[in-house]
Enzyme design. Sequence first.
Site, PDB file in Angstrom:
ATOM      1  N   SER A 186      53.277  14.663 -12.618  1.00  0.00           N
ATOM      2  CA  SER A 186      52.129  15.313 -12.706  1.00  0.00           C
ATOM      3  C   SER A 186      50.844  14.544 -13.128  1.00  0.00           C
ATOM      4  O   SER A 186      50.439  13.943 -12.190  1.00  0.00           O
ATOM      5  CB  SER A 186      52.581  16.335 -14.016  1.00  0.00           C
ATOM      6  OG  SER A 186      51.281  17.279 -14.135  1.00  0.00           O
ATOM      7  N   HIS A 214      51.706  23.923 -13.450  1.00  0.00           N
ATOM      8  CA  HIS A 214      52.386  23.854 -12.162  1.00  0.00           C
ATOM      9  C   HIS A 214      52.977  25.280 -11.701  1.00  0.00           C
ATOM     10  O   HIS A 214      53.863  25.525 -10.917  1.00  0.00           O
ATOM     11  CB  HIS A 214      53.550  22.894 -12.124  1.00  0.00           C
ATOM     12  CG  HIS A 214      53.036  21.342 -12.346  1.00  0.00           C
ATOM     13  ND1 HIS A 214      52.325  20.748 -11.483  1.00  0.00           N
ATOM     14  CD2 HIS A 214      53.336  20.861 -13.506  1.00  0.00           C
ATOM     15  CE1 HIS A 214      52.024  19.710 -12.089  1.00  0.00           C
ATOM     16  NE2 HIS A 214      52.359  19.587 -13.436  1.00  0.00           N
TER      17      HIS A 214
END
Length: 388
Positions: free
Chosen positions: A167, A284
Amino acid sequence: MMFTNRVILRNFSVTNKLRCNNKLKDLLESAATGLDQQPVSKENTWYTSPYPEGAVFDKRDQGKKVDRLKVDPRDTSIIMFPGQGSQYVGMAEKLMKIPESRDMFQIAKEVLGYDLLEICLKGPKHKLDQTVYAQPAIAVTSLASLERLKESRPNAIETCVATSGFSLGEITALIFAGSIPFDEGIKLIQIRAEEMQKASERYPSGMATIFYGPDSSLGEACTKAKEWCIERGIENAECQIANYLFPHCKVVAGSLEALNFLDKNKQQFKLRKIKRLPVNGAFHTKLMASAVEPFRKALSKIRLNDPFIYVHSCIDGKIYKNAEQIYKQLPKQIIKPVRWEQLLHIMYERSKNEHFPKTFECAPGNSLTSILKEVNAKAWSSAINVEK
Protein backbone atom coordinates in the site's frame (compact mmCIF):
# COMPACT_ATOMS: atom_id res chain seq x y z
CA MET A 1 10.40 25.97 0.70
CA MET A 2 14.14 26.13 0.11
CA PHE A 3 16.66 23.29 0.03
CA THR A 4 20.36 23.69 -0.56
CA ASN A 5 21.90 21.82 -3.49
CA ARG A 6 23.95 19.80 -1.02
CA VAL A 7 20.91 18.53 0.83
CA ILE A 8 18.99 17.75 -2.36
CA LEU A 9 21.93 15.75 -3.69
CA ARG A 10 22.19 13.88 -0.38
CA ASN A 11 18.47 13.48 0.23
CA PHE A 12 18.56 9.90 -0.90
CA SER A 13 22.05 8.57 -1.41
CA VAL A 14 20.82 5.02 -2.04
CA THR A 15 19.22 6.01 -5.33
CA ASN A 16 22.41 7.73 -6.43
CA LYS A 17 24.32 4.53 -5.71
CA LEU A 18 21.95 2.58 -7.89
CA ARG A 19 22.29 5.07 -10.72
CA CYS A 20 26.07 4.74 -10.68
CA ASN A 21 26.29 1.01 -10.21
CA ASN A 22 27.43 -0.66 -13.44
CA LYS A 23 26.68 -4.07 -11.99
CA LEU A 24 22.96 -3.33 -11.82
CA LYS A 25 22.29 -4.05 -15.49
CA ASP A 26 23.72 -7.55 -15.24
CA LEU A 27 21.82 -8.21 -12.03
CA LEU A 28 18.51 -7.18 -13.56
CA GLU A 29 19.13 -9.30 -16.63
CA SER A 30 19.79 -12.27 -14.36
CA ALA A 31 17.01 -11.55 -11.86
CA ALA A 32 14.35 -14.11 -11.11
CA THR A 33 11.66 -11.46 -11.00
CA GLY A 34 10.00 -8.95 -13.30
CA LEU A 35 9.42 -8.92 -17.05
CA ASP A 36 11.83 -11.74 -17.73
CA GLN A 37 9.52 -14.30 -16.17
CA GLN A 38 7.14 -16.59 -17.91
CA PRO A 39 7.01 -20.15 -16.62
CA VAL A 40 5.75 -22.33 -19.45
CA SER A 41 5.91 -25.76 -17.85
CA LYS A 42 5.38 -27.44 -14.53
CA GLU A 43 9.14 -27.71 -14.05
CA ASN A 44 9.54 -23.95 -14.41
CA THR A 45 6.91 -23.04 -11.84
CA TRP A 46 7.53 -22.35 -8.21
CA TYR A 47 6.67 -25.60 -6.50
CA THR A 48 4.51 -23.96 -3.86
CA SER A 49 2.54 -22.03 -6.48
CA PRO A 50 -1.12 -21.38 -5.53
CA TYR A 51 -2.27 -22.02 -9.09
CA PRO A 52 -4.12 -25.31 -9.66
CA GLU A 53 -2.59 -28.38 -11.22
CA GLY A 54 -2.59 -28.06 -15.00
CA ALA A 55 -3.08 -24.28 -15.04
CA VAL A 56 -2.10 -22.55 -18.28
CA PHE A 57 0.82 -20.46 -17.12
CA ASP A 58 1.74 -18.92 -20.44
CA LYS A 59 -1.30 -16.64 -20.19
CA ARG A 60 0.27 -14.83 -17.27
CA ASP A 61 1.98 -11.94 -18.99
CA GLN A 62 5.30 -11.76 -17.17
CA GLY A 63 7.48 -11.63 -20.29
CA LYS A 64 10.10 -14.00 -21.57
CA LYS A 65 12.28 -16.24 -19.44
CA VAL A 66 16.00 -15.44 -19.58
CA ASP A 67 19.18 -17.21 -18.62
CA ARG A 68 19.54 -16.93 -14.84
CA LEU A 69 22.95 -18.55 -14.57
CA LYS A 70 24.93 -15.30 -14.70
CA VAL A 71 24.36 -14.38 -11.06
CA ASP A 72 23.72 -16.67 -8.11
CA PRO A 73 20.32 -15.58 -6.66
CA ARG A 74 21.83 -15.85 -3.19
CA ASP A 75 24.12 -12.96 -4.13
CA THR A 76 21.14 -10.71 -4.94
CA SER A 77 18.48 -9.10 -2.76
CA ILE A 78 14.85 -8.05 -2.66
CA ILE A 79 13.88 -5.04 -0.55
CA MET A 80 10.36 -4.50 0.76
CA PHE A 81 8.60 -1.63 2.52
CA PRO A 82 5.53 -1.84 4.82
CA GLY A 83 2.26 0.02 4.90
CA GLN A 84 0.14 1.72 7.51
CA GLY A 85 -0.39 -0.24 10.69
CA SER A 86 3.29 -1.02 11.25
CA GLN A 87 3.90 2.22 13.17
CA TYR A 88 4.74 2.31 16.88
CA VAL A 89 5.99 4.96 19.28
CA GLY A 90 9.78 4.86 19.42
CA MET A 91 10.35 3.76 15.84
CA ALA A 92 13.39 5.29 14.14
CA GLU A 93 15.21 5.67 17.47
CA LYS A 94 17.93 3.21 16.45
CA LEU A 95 18.49 5.11 13.20
CA MET A 96 19.36 8.44 14.76
CA LYS A 97 23.07 7.66 15.09
CA ILE A 98 23.31 7.67 11.28
CA PRO A 99 23.80 11.20 9.85
CA GLU A 100 22.02 10.43 6.54
CA SER A 101 18.98 9.13 8.41
CA ARG A 102 18.83 12.28 10.50
CA ASP A 103 19.08 14.32 7.29
CA MET A 104 16.01 12.59 5.90
CA PHE A 105 13.94 13.49 8.93
CA GLN A 106 15.19 17.08 8.74
CA ILE A 107 14.11 17.33 5.10
CA ALA A 108 10.78 15.74 6.03
CA LYS A 109 10.32 18.38 8.73
CA GLU A 110 10.75 21.15 6.15
CA VAL A 111 8.45 19.45 3.62
CA LEU A 112 5.67 18.54 6.06
CA GLY A 113 5.79 21.66 8.23
CA TYR A 114 6.02 19.77 11.53
CA ASP A 115 8.52 17.66 13.45
CA LEU A 116 7.87 14.13 12.20
CA LEU A 117 10.75 12.66 14.18
CA GLU A 118 9.28 13.96 17.43
CA ILE A 119 6.05 12.11 16.72
CA CYS A 120 7.90 8.93 15.76
CA LEU A 121 9.98 8.94 18.93
CA LYS A 122 7.49 10.25 21.50
CA GLY A 123 4.02 9.93 20.04
CA PRO A 124 1.55 10.01 21.67
CA LYS A 125 0.27 6.77 20.17
CA HIS A 126 -3.19 8.09 19.35
CA LYS A 127 -1.57 10.83 17.28
CA LEU A 128 0.92 8.56 15.52
CA ASP A 129 -1.90 6.17 14.62
CA GLN A 130 -3.76 8.90 12.74
CA THR A 131 -3.46 8.39 8.98
CA VAL A 132 -2.16 11.90 8.39
CA TYR A 133 0.87 11.24 10.61
CA ALA A 134 1.29 7.48 10.31
CA GLN A 135 1.88 7.38 6.56
CA PRO A 136 4.73 9.94 6.39
CA ALA A 137 6.23 8.47 9.58
CA ILE A 138 6.37 4.94 8.17
CA ALA A 139 7.73 6.07 4.80
CA VAL A 140 10.55 8.20 6.18
CA THR A 141 11.49 5.59 8.78
CA SER A 142 11.58 2.95 6.05
CA LEU A 143 13.83 5.02 3.80
CA ALA A 144 16.04 6.04 6.72
CA SER A 145 16.51 2.36 7.58
CA LEU A 146 18.13 1.88 4.17
CA GLU A 147 21.08 3.86 5.49
CA ARG A 148 21.40 1.32 8.28
CA LEU A 149 21.28 -1.46 5.73
CA LYS A 150 23.94 0.30 3.69
CA GLU A 151 26.22 0.35 6.73
CA SER A 152 25.69 -3.26 7.76
CA ARG A 153 25.27 -4.91 4.35
CA PRO A 154 26.32 -2.54 1.56
CA ASN A 155 26.03 -5.24 -1.09
CA ALA A 156 22.34 -5.67 -0.31
CA ILE A 157 21.59 -2.35 -1.97
CA GLU A 158 24.06 -2.69 -4.81
CA THR A 159 22.70 -6.13 -5.73
CA CYS A 160 19.00 -5.36 -5.29
CA VAL A 161 17.03 -6.82 -8.20
CA ALA A 162 13.48 -5.94 -7.13
CA THR A 163 11.50 -3.95 -4.62
CA SER A 164 7.90 -3.64 -3.53
CA GLY A 165 5.78 -2.05 -0.87
CA PHE A 166 2.50 -2.75 0.86
CA SER A 167 0.00 0.00 0.00
CA LEU A 168 1.77 3.16 1.23
CA GLY A 169 5.01 1.19 0.96
CA GLU A 170 4.66 1.11 -2.82
CA ILE A 171 5.38 4.84 -2.93
CA THR A 172 8.35 4.25 -0.63
CA ALA A 173 9.60 1.60 -3.06
CA LEU A 174 9.24 4.00 -5.98
CA ILE A 175 11.29 6.61 -4.11
CA PHE A 176 13.95 3.97 -3.44
CA ALA A 177 13.92 2.94 -7.11
CA GLY A 178 14.62 6.51 -8.24
CA SER A 179 11.21 7.16 -9.80
CA ILE A 180 10.10 9.82 -7.30
CA PRO A 181 12.46 12.37 -5.66
CA PHE A 182 12.59 12.01 -1.89
CA ASP A 183 11.25 15.45 -0.96
CA GLU A 184 8.46 15.39 -3.56
CA GLY A 185 7.61 11.82 -2.56
CA ILE A 186 7.14 12.82 1.07
CA LYS A 187 4.89 15.70 0.02
CA LEU A 188 2.90 13.29 -2.17
CA ILE A 189 2.48 10.93 0.78
CA GLN A 190 1.32 13.83 2.95
CA ILE A 191 -1.38 14.70 0.42
CA ARG A 192 -2.40 11.04 0.15
CA ALA A 193 -2.62 10.74 3.93
CA GLU A 194 -4.60 13.96 4.36
CA GLU A 195 -7.13 13.01 1.69
CA MET A 196 -7.52 9.48 3.04
CA GLN A 197 -7.98 10.96 6.53
CA LYS A 198 -10.75 13.21 5.19
CA ALA A 199 -12.41 10.26 3.47
CA SER A 200 -12.24 8.29 6.72
CA GLU A 201 -13.95 11.08 8.62
CA ARG A 202 -16.86 11.19 6.16
CA TYR A 203 -17.94 7.64 6.87
CA PRO A 204 -17.19 5.70 10.08
CA SER A 205 -15.14 2.77 8.81
CA GLY A 206 -12.21 0.53 9.57
CA MET A 207 -10.32 -2.66 8.78
CA ALA A 208 -9.91 -6.07 10.40
CA THR A 209 -7.64 -9.03 9.81
CA ILE A 210 -9.68 -12.22 9.49
CA PHE A 211 -8.29 -15.72 9.93
CA TYR A 212 -10.45 -18.48 8.51
CA GLY A 213 -10.35 -22.11 7.35
CA PRO A 214 -11.28 -24.14 4.29
CA ASP A 215 -14.79 -24.58 5.68
CA SER A 216 -15.33 -20.84 6.25
CA SER A 217 -17.57 -18.57 4.18
CA LEU A 218 -15.74 -15.26 4.18
CA GLY A 219 -17.22 -14.02 0.91
CA GLU A 220 -20.75 -14.73 2.09
CA ALA A 221 -20.00 -13.09 5.44
CA CYS A 222 -18.94 -9.86 3.70
CA THR A 223 -22.04 -9.90 1.51
CA LYS A 224 -24.37 -10.44 4.46
CA ALA A 225 -22.63 -7.72 6.49
CA LYS A 226 -23.09 -5.20 3.68
CA GLU A 227 -26.74 -6.20 3.19
CA TRP A 228 -27.34 -5.83 6.93
CA CYS A 229 -26.00 -2.26 6.76
CA ILE A 230 -28.07 -1.37 3.68
CA GLU A 231 -31.26 -2.65 5.34
CA ARG A 232 -30.63 -0.26 8.23
CA GLY A 233 -30.06 2.73 5.97
CA ILE A 234 -26.35 3.11 6.66
CA GLU A 235 -24.88 5.53 4.13
CA ASN A 236 -22.33 4.09 1.71
CA ALA A 237 -22.42 0.65 3.30
CA GLU A 238 -19.35 -1.37 2.42
CA CYS A 239 -17.66 -4.64 3.36
CA GLN A 240 -15.06 -6.30 1.16
CA ILE A 241 -11.64 -7.93 1.10
CA ALA A 242 -9.09 -5.13 0.99
CA ASN A 243 -5.82 -7.04 1.52
CA TYR A 244 -4.89 -10.55 0.41
CA LEU A 245 -2.19 -11.54 2.89
CA PHE A 246 -1.62 -15.29 2.88
CA PRO A 247 -3.68 -18.51 2.70
CA HIS A 248 -6.68 -18.31 5.04
CA CYS A 249 -5.87 -14.76 6.10
CA LYS A 250 -7.36 -11.62 4.58
CA VAL A 251 -8.03 -8.07 5.68
CA VAL A 252 -11.61 -6.92 5.34
CA ALA A 253 -12.47 -3.22 5.15
CA GLY A 254 -15.81 -1.50 5.41
CA SER A 255 -18.34 0.36 7.47
CA LEU A 256 -17.88 0.05 11.23
CA GLU A 257 -21.35 -1.47 11.49
CA ALA A 258 -20.36 -4.13 8.95
CA LEU A 259 -17.24 -5.02 10.92
CA ASN A 260 -19.33 -5.20 14.09
CA PHE A 261 -21.69 -7.58 12.26
CA LEU A 262 -18.75 -9.85 11.39
CA ASP A 263 -17.58 -9.81 15.00
CA LYS A 264 -21.00 -10.84 16.31
CA ASN A 265 -21.66 -13.49 13.65
CA LYS A 266 -18.23 -15.00 13.05
CA GLN A 267 -19.31 -18.43 14.28
CA GLN A 268 -22.16 -18.52 11.76
CA PHE A 269 -19.64 -18.14 8.92
CA LYS A 270 -16.97 -20.26 10.66
CA LEU A 271 -14.45 -17.43 10.86
CA ARG A 272 -11.62 -18.35 13.22
CA LYS A 273 -10.47 -14.96 14.48
CA ILE A 274 -11.11 -11.28 13.79
CA LYS A 275 -8.59 -8.64 14.81
CA ARG A 276 -9.22 -4.91 14.31
CA LEU A 277 -6.36 -2.91 12.79
CA PRO A 278 -5.08 0.44 14.18
CA VAL A 279 -6.41 2.43 11.22
CA ASN A 280 -9.39 4.75 11.06
CA GLY A 281 -10.63 4.12 7.53
CA ALA A 282 -11.71 1.47 5.02
CA PHE A 283 -8.61 1.72 2.85
CA HIS A 284 -8.56 0.11 -0.58
CA THR A 285 -12.34 0.34 -0.97
CA LYS A 286 -14.71 2.76 -2.71
CA LEU A 287 -14.99 4.69 0.57
CA MET A 288 -11.59 6.17 -0.31
CA ALA A 289 -12.75 7.36 -3.76
CA SER A 290 -12.65 11.06 -2.83
CA ALA A 291 -8.88 10.79 -2.23
CA VAL A 292 -8.05 9.55 -5.73
CA GLU A 293 -8.32 12.77 -7.74
CA PRO A 294 -6.35 15.02 -5.34
CA PHE A 295 -3.62 12.37 -5.29
CA ARG A 296 -3.66 12.11 -9.08
CA LYS A 297 -3.28 15.87 -9.45
CA ALA A 298 -0.38 15.96 -7.00
CA LEU A 299 1.31 13.06 -8.78
CA SER A 300 0.91 14.76 -12.18
CA LYS A 301 3.00 17.70 -10.94
CA ILE A 302 6.00 15.48 -10.22
CA ARG A 303 8.46 14.62 -12.96
CA LEU A 304 8.72 10.85 -12.59
CA ASN A 305 11.62 8.74 -13.80
CA ASP A 306 11.53 5.18 -15.04
CA PRO A 307 12.45 2.87 -12.13
CA PHE A 308 16.09 1.79 -12.03
CA ILE A 309 15.10 -1.56 -10.56
CA TYR A 310 11.95 -3.64 -10.81
CA VAL A 311 9.10 -2.26 -8.69
CA HIS A 312 6.14 -4.61 -8.29
CA SER A 313 2.68 -3.06 -8.04
CA CYS A 314 0.52 -4.38 -5.21
CA ILE A 315 -2.58 -4.06 -7.42
CA ASP A 316 -1.60 -7.02 -9.60
CA GLY A 317 1.95 -7.98 -8.61
CA LYS A 318 3.41 -7.02 -11.99
CA ILE A 319 6.27 -4.58 -12.40
CA TYR A 320 6.00 -0.96 -13.47
CA LYS A 321 7.39 -0.77 -16.99
CA ASN A 322 7.95 2.99 -17.05
CA ALA A 323 6.99 6.35 -15.55
CA GLU A 324 3.90 6.64 -17.72
CA GLN A 325 2.47 3.49 -16.19
CA ILE A 326 3.13 4.86 -12.69
CA TYR A 327 1.11 8.00 -13.51
CA LYS A 328 -1.81 5.83 -14.64
CA GLN A 329 -1.81 3.05 -12.07
CA LEU A 330 -0.58 4.46 -8.76
CA PRO A 331 -3.74 6.56 -8.05
CA LYS A 332 -5.92 3.45 -8.51
CA GLN A 333 -4.09 1.77 -5.66
CA ILE A 334 -6.02 3.87 -3.12
CA ILE A 335 -9.31 2.06 -3.89
CA LYS A 336 -8.05 -1.28 -5.25
CA PRO A 337 -7.37 -4.31 -3.03
CA VAL A 338 -3.75 -5.04 -2.12
CA ARG A 339 -2.99 -8.44 -3.63
CA TRP A 340 0.13 -9.05 -1.56
CA GLU A 341 -0.04 -12.84 -1.58
CA GLN A 342 -0.22 -12.83 -5.37
CA LEU A 343 2.64 -10.31 -5.54
CA LEU A 344 4.86 -12.59 -3.47
CA HIS A 345 4.09 -15.55 -5.71
CA ILE A 346 5.16 -13.52 -8.75
CA MET A 347 8.20 -11.96 -7.14
CA TYR A 348 9.62 -15.22 -5.77
CA GLU A 349 8.56 -17.51 -8.59
CA ARG A 350 11.29 -19.89 -9.76
CA SER A 351 12.01 -23.57 -10.37
CA LYS A 352 11.93 -26.01 -7.48
CA ASN A 353 15.69 -26.36 -6.96
CA GLU A 354 16.65 -22.73 -7.54
CA HIS A 355 17.88 -20.58 -4.67
CA PHE A 356 16.17 -17.40 -3.45
CA PRO A 357 17.57 -13.89 -3.05
CA LYS A 358 18.01 -12.46 0.43
CA THR A 359 15.00 -10.42 1.48
CA PHE A 360 15.24 -7.24 3.54
CA GLU A 361 12.27 -5.52 5.16
CA CYS A 362 13.25 -1.88 5.61
CA ALA A 363 10.69 -0.68 8.01
CA PRO A 364 9.18 -0.41 11.44
CA GLY A 365 7.92 -3.80 12.55
CA ASN A 366 8.20 -7.17 10.83
CA SER A 367 4.78 -7.56 9.22
CA LEU A 368 6.04 -8.31 5.71
CA THR A 369 8.60 -10.92 6.71
CA SER A 370 5.91 -12.57 8.85
CA ILE A 371 3.60 -12.76 5.83
CA LEU A 372 6.44 -14.09 3.65
CA LYS A 373 6.92 -16.94 6.13
CA GLU A 374 3.30 -18.01 5.57
CA VAL A 375 3.52 -17.74 1.78
CA ASN A 376 7.04 -19.04 1.09
CA ALA A 377 8.97 -20.43 4.05
CA LYS A 378 12.06 -21.14 1.96
CA ALA A 379 12.36 -17.52 0.84
CA TRP A 380 11.60 -16.38 4.39
CA SER A 381 14.54 -18.39 5.76
CA SER A 382 16.92 -15.76 4.36
CA ALA A 383 14.74 -12.74 5.18
CA ILE A 384 15.97 -10.02 7.55
CA ASN A 385 14.23 -7.10 9.23
CA VAL A 386 16.61 -4.14 8.98
CA GLU A 387 15.25 -2.29 11.99
CA LYS A 388 16.12 -5.06 14.46
